[in-house]
Scaffold this active site. Structure first.
Site: not given
Ligand SMILES: O=C(CO)[C@@H](O)[C@H](O)COP(=O)(O)O
Ligand SMILES: [Fe+2]
Length: 228
Positions: A8, A31, A33, A35, A64, A66, A135, A173
């Site tokens: 990520s 990955h 993210d 947001m 991903h 969010m 999640m 994740d």
């Molecule tokens: O979607 C998410 C958080 O919302 C993840 O993708 C985090 O980025 C994962 O990070 P780690 O928990 O592996 O540090």
């Molecule tokens: Fe994520």
């Protein structure tokens, strides 16, 4: 399917995204993210950054989302070059229509469940998806502790996938690291997102290889692989 690792970028240095993406070439996915500060209390990046990342790396992008209103925005991430687009079922208005649209545009369609969202109401939707994301932290931030109370949901989901004879991938994740990846693989996950465990390591590419090895060893011993 052999276990896959998706580092990520959330835990990377956002001022050096291209280099950070290159640092994990060899991973199966990158990955990303997304947001929007509404669906989760954090704000990251959007379509223009995904377009640039897609040009900067050969690793396929696993976006991903969010965000609120994924029905409206998710198709733009496919056009931006994502190989897989995950929307949250809690935010989607028409998840079946959206999954079909993502597939029709040429990406893998994936649906995510927050920790408090059960899988059972969505059993009939599984054939519409290429991946389901469970999640294992509350979405919003990297570096949180793995929620082991999610392991039964991972097991139940793997059973549903096997019972229906689906090819669907099962992604986890949040808090996935050397200390938790084996439990996830044993429960039935086969795509592993890791942010802090990869980008917090002195050698991110080596961290990806080590996680993959652990996942492969745990998967080869897992009952879900052999009992079906
Ligand atoms: O979607 C998410 C958080 O919302 C993840 O993708 C985090 O980025 C994962 O990070 P780690 O928990 O592996 O540090
Ligand atoms: Fe994520």
């Amino acid at each position: 399917m052999a276990p896959q690792i998706s580092p990520s970028i959330l835990s990377a240095d956002f001022a050096r995204l291209a280099e950070e993406a290159k640092a994990v070439e060899g991973a199966d996915w990158l990955h990303v993210d997304v947001m929007d500060n509404h669906f989760v209390p954090n704000l990251t990046l959007g379509v223009p950054v995904v377009e640039s990342l897609a040009r900067a790396t050969d690793t396929p992008l696993d976006c991903h989302l969010m965000i609120e209103e994924p029905d409206r925005w998710a198709p733009q991430y496919v056009e931006a070059g994502a190989g897989s687009v995950t929307f949250h079922v809690e935010a989607a208005t028409a998840p079946v229509r959206l999954a079909r649209e993502i597939r029709a545009k040429g990406a893998r369609a994936s649906m995510a469940l927050r920790p408090a969202t059960p899988i059972e109401p969505y059993e009939d939707l599984l054939p519409e998806l290429d991946m389901l994301l469970i999640m294992t932290v509350e979405p919003g931030f990297g570096g949180q502790a793995f929620l082991d109370i999610m392991l039964p949901k991972i097991r139940r989901t793997r059973e549903l996938i096997s019972r229906h004879g689906l090819e669907l991938w099962l992604q986890v994740d949040g808090g996935v690291s050397a200390s938790t990846i084996e439990q996830c693989a044993d429960a039935g996950a086969d795509v592993f997102v890791a942010g802090s465990a990869v980008y917090g390591a002195s050698d991110p590419a080596e961290a990806v290889r080590a996680l993959r090895k652990q996942a492969e060893a745990a998967t080869s011993k897992a009952s879900w692989l052999h009992d079906h």
